[in-house]
Design a protein around this motif. Structure first.
Motif, PDB file in Angstrom:
ATOM      1  N   ALA A 646       0.204  -5.709   4.334  1.00 19.74           N
ATOM      2  CA  ALA A 646      -0.762  -5.245   5.329  1.00 19.74           C
ATOM      3  C   ALA A 646      -1.864  -4.485   4.618  1.00 19.74           C
ATOM      4  CB  ALA A 646      -0.088  -4.340   6.365  1.00 19.74           C
ATOM      5  N   ALA A 674      -8.161  -4.722   9.836  1.00 17.20           N
ATOM      6  CA  ALA A 674      -6.754  -4.786   9.434  1.00 17.20           C
ATOM      7  C   ALA A 674      -6.349  -6.241   9.240  1.00 17.20           C
ATOM      8  CB  ALA A 674      -5.864  -4.134  10.492  1.00 17.20           C
ATOM      9  N   ASN A 675      -5.676  -6.524   8.131  1.00 21.78           N
ATOM     10  CA  ASN A 675      -5.166  -7.863   7.833  1.00 21.78           C
ATOM     11  C   ASN A 675      -3.662  -7.795   7.640  1.00 21.78           C
ATOM     12  OD1 ASN A 675      -7.827  -8.693   7.794  1.00 21.78           O
ATOM     13  ND2 ASN A 675      -7.991  -8.726   5.575  1.00 21.78           N
ATOM     14  N   LEU A 676      -2.966  -8.822   8.075  1.00 28.04           N
ATOM     15  CA  LEU A 676      -1.508  -8.877   7.961  1.00 28.04           C
ATOM     16  C   LEU A 676      -1.107 -10.246   7.430  1.00 28.04           C
ATOM     17  CD1 LEU A 676       1.237  -7.482   8.548  1.00 28.04           C
ATOM     18  CD2 LEU A 676       1.134  -8.498  10.835  1.00 28.04           C
ATOM     19  N   VAL A 696      -6.942  -8.124  12.630  1.00 29.44           N
ATOM     20  CA  VAL A 696      -5.853  -8.123  13.616  1.00 29.44           C
ATOM     21  C   VAL A 696      -6.314  -7.613  14.974  1.00 29.44           C
ATOM     22  CG1 VAL A 696      -3.589  -7.154  14.173  1.00 29.44           C
ATOM     23  CG2 VAL A 696      -4.099  -7.862  11.819  1.00 29.44           C
TER      24      VAL A 696
END
Length: 732
Positions: A646, A674-676, A696
């Motif tokens: 994350a 935000a990246n997941l 996200v």
């Protein structure tokens, strides 16, 4: 206790303590290099899904990207940002790449960019690197280091499919193969890739959806020739062809909505060739880098709304020279209708030859030294033309039907000699001094062969203007290795950009040239390995004094816009990076910066009036930015591991103009991205499958915005909306 020691040792490697870098033109590690440097390994880039400079900028303190799309990115470090030549040097291996100059001598706004795949590491050198890297590294330098051919058979294949909220489908396919051709003598490495995206911006004027589509096809071929154990030649040929449409949208119309009357294409065909020879002659290493860049690109801007501002009786009277009758006014309006919609179309080319020769010590004595010479011959050509577009589809009509055309040729020659030496006073105390002498000549030639009397652009014969200068850049550094886990340093270093000459028709001769601008960077920093090397903490504090700034302004009578030198700025900042591995399988990274970038003098002299006044913030530079990342791995069977990562990136607010009283000043709000990414890996077969979500929370992350008096001129570019996809890769 043994488990903790093992975790600490693994952290020392994975957190970057032992990453070997060549920023000083010799091998050092990140934690023993007395400068602010961020190194991102190929593994980190792959795990985070990085494919271009905009993706990895979030990991680097003080690195800022104004992203107008592929090939149209403005890069700045530590708040050093302005029109003109680039303020950050960008290198692929040891080859510098340059942006296309354009009609406004603004090479910084069109930084060349190749897709990142099969990369060994990226080194970001923060702060001026004038002595070793020369012009256009006054804010810092970025070095992308490719994996080199080896004497092993190996390959990688990677594929990705994704969909963007409110947009269409996208994918990419990457492939690499490495083949030894002659045992221990010759090897080859080939890379191919293709990327495609349907876009997510809707044009409400043309009633077209997902107009900002994007396709890139590229690759590179690398050969490594090792005739003897102490002599290596690396040859690289790289290309990338891009076909895209502008990703600019109009916030006043709607989120991710465009009101452009013309579909604005962007094409770019970039080629990069280099030949690097390394010869270990015992006491030193001799390196020669010969490179050639050839770039053909074309971009466009909608001119239709500007033409529409002439649709008044007053403009008619000005155009005809007298008050307009109803018949004359109708005829005048018919003329305007016949030349709209239209686009300002900018096809152009860049050819850049560079040669560097340097000698670096390797004998391990009390003095480490590097000396060298550099030469550059860059030729730019750009056409500025107004071309008609189809009123139904908005497509520019080809072959182009021209209203106006102007040609500009920009030639820059630079030569430099440089040297840097480090004296190890004691095993723990080192003193460094460096100097670079530079000399440049710039010639700008232009003419207008298709006039446009509506706007007063007459036919102009060929004219040339020249500018030249020479000077020196200095660097001083002191470092103290208090113990193997603590390094402290202090630096004073200079950076500069070459000046040039304006090709502005009608501008007086004394205003034609503009000078190089320079800055001094004063910095203290520390590099710490703590908690048994389970924590790495790097800190830097600096002040930059920037004098004789290159600015875009107007003559005092308001008649002409051009580049000149006016004003000064001071940038104060703090930077921090931390890497933590608290337990086996978990790795955390943090980075952040505070920047106070503002003018200390008015951008006004006897000849130019520019926007800025003392105390104004430098546009597009937020006070705060930072990122956090967490990566987790754990076995789920004897052959399969679970992977999760994350990343969260925060960018503070900034403004598009200097003056708070400017009615066209646009505020860009702060945002969080935000990246997941989660998946499963098979370590034995070096394969993995991942599900990812970028953005996200579907934030509207505007990184550039502007406005003028023309209707529908409020324009912005931003990160893509929420994007969901799957990624698969396999190495063999």
């Amino acid at each position: 206790m043994a488990a903790h020691a093992q975790a600490a040792n693994e952290a020392a490697t994975e957190n970057g303590n032992d990453i070997v870098v060549t920023a000083l033109r010799r091998d050092t590690t990140v934690q023993t290099t007395p400068m602010a440097i961020t190194a991102l390994t190929g593994e980190t880039l792959t795990n985070a899904g990085v494919t271009n400079i905009a993706d990895y900028a979030k990991f680097v303190p003080s690195l800022r990207i104004q992203d107008n799309g592929p090939g149209q990115r403005r890069v700045s470090l530590r708040g050093v940002q302005a029109s003109g030549e680039a303020t950050v040097g960008v290198y692929y291996d040891d080859t510098p790449v340059t942006g296309s100059v354009g009609v406004s001598s603004d090479a910084a706004g069109r930084t060349a960019d190749f897709t990142l795949f099969d990369v060994n590491r990226i080194e970001v050198l923060r702060g001026p690197q004038g002595t070793l890297y020369g012009a256009s590294s006054m804010g810092g330098a970025i070095r992308v280091i490719f994996n080199k051919p080896t004497q092993e058979y190996e390959g990688t294949i990677e594929g990705q499919a994704m969909t963007t909220k409110g947009g269409g489908f996208g994918y990419f396919v990457n492939g690499m193969v490495n083949v030894p051709l002659v045992k221990d003598v010759l090897a080859a490495r080939a890379v191919l890739y293709r990327r495609d995206s349907d876009g997510y911006i809707d044009n409400t004027y043309l009633n077209r959806k997902n107009v900002n589509d994007y396709t890139a096809t590229g690759g590179r071929l690398m050969l490594r020739f090792t005739p003897t154990s102490n002599f290596t030649i690396d040859g690289t040929a790289a290309f990338e062809n891009t076909d895209a449409v502008s990703a600019t949208w109009n916030p006043s119309v709607g989120k991710y909505k465009s009101a452009a009357q013309v579909n604005l294409p962007y094409t770019d065909k970039s080629q990069l060739y280099s030949l690097t020879a390394n010869w270990d002659i015992g006491f030193a290493n001799l390196t020669s880098i010969t490179s050639y860049q050839h770039r053909k690109s074309a971009y466009a801007a909608d001119d239709s709304y500007y033409i529409g501002t002439y649709r008044t009786e007053a403009k008619c009277a000005s155009y005809t020279g007298s008050a307009c009758s109803s018949d004359t006014l109708a005829s005048y309006y018919d003329y305007l209708d016949s030349i709209s919609p239209a686009a300002i179309y900018y096809p152009g080319s860049t050819k850049d030859f560079t040669q560097e020769l340097r000698l670096s010590s390797t004998d391990g004595g009390p003095i480490d030294w590097t000396v060298g010479a550099f030469f550059q011959n860059r030729k730019n050509h750009v056409t500025s033309e107004d071309a008609l577009a189809d009123d139904a589809t908005g497509e520019i009509i080809f072959p182009v039907q021209l209203i106006y055309r102007r040609e500009i040729f920009d030639k820059l020659k630079q030569a430099a000699v440089f040297g840097e030496g480090t004296y190890h006073v004691t095993p723990s105390l080192s003193l460094t001094a460096g100097i670079r002498y530079y000399d440049y000549d710039k010639t700008v030639t232009g003419y207008t062969d298709i006039a446009w009397d509506l706007i007063g652009a007459n036919i102009r014969p060929v004219s040339s203007v020249k500018s030249s200068a020479d000077g020196t850049l200095l660097k001083f550094n002191a470092s103290w290795q208090a113990n193997p886990d603590m390094l402290f340093y202090a630096t004073a270093s200079q950076g500069y950009r070459p000046g040039g000459a304006n090709q502005v028709i009608g501008l007086s001769a004394d205003l034609t040239p503009y000078e190089a601008d320079k800055l001094w960077n004063y910095e203290v920093g520390s590099k710490l390995n703590l908690l048994g090397r389970a924590l790495t903490l790097n800190l830097a504090a600096f002040q930059i004094d920037w004098d004789n700034m290159q600015v875009s302004g107007r003559t005092t009578n308001g008649a002409y816009s051009f580049l000149s030198n006016a004003g000064a700025a001071r940038i104060r900042g703090l930077e921090a990076e931390a890497f933590v591995r608290p337990v086996k399988g978990v790795q955390l990274n943090f980075s952040g910066n505070y920047l106070d970038a503002k003018l200390t003098e008015d951008q006004v002299n006897d000849a130019v009036v520019a926007a800025g006044r003392a105390g104004d913030r430098i546009p597009y530079i937020p006070h705060f930015a930072g990122s956090m990342g967490a990566e987790y791995r754990t076995p789920v069977s004897d052959t399969v591991e679970f992977f999760a990562r994350a990343d969260v990136n925060y960018v503070g607010s900034s403004y598009s103009e200097f003056r708070p009283t400017n009615v066209y000043r646009v505020k860009m709000d702060d945002y969080v991205l935000a990246n997941l990414r989660v998946g499963f890996e098979l370590p034995e077969s070096d394969a993995g499958i991942y599900l990812f979500v970028n953005n996200v929370f579907d934030a509207v992350a505007i990184n550039r915005a502007s406005m003028s008096s023309t209707p529908n001129s409020y324009a912005a570019t931003s990160a893509a909306p929420r994007t969901i996809g799957v990624n698969v890769r396999r190495s063999f």
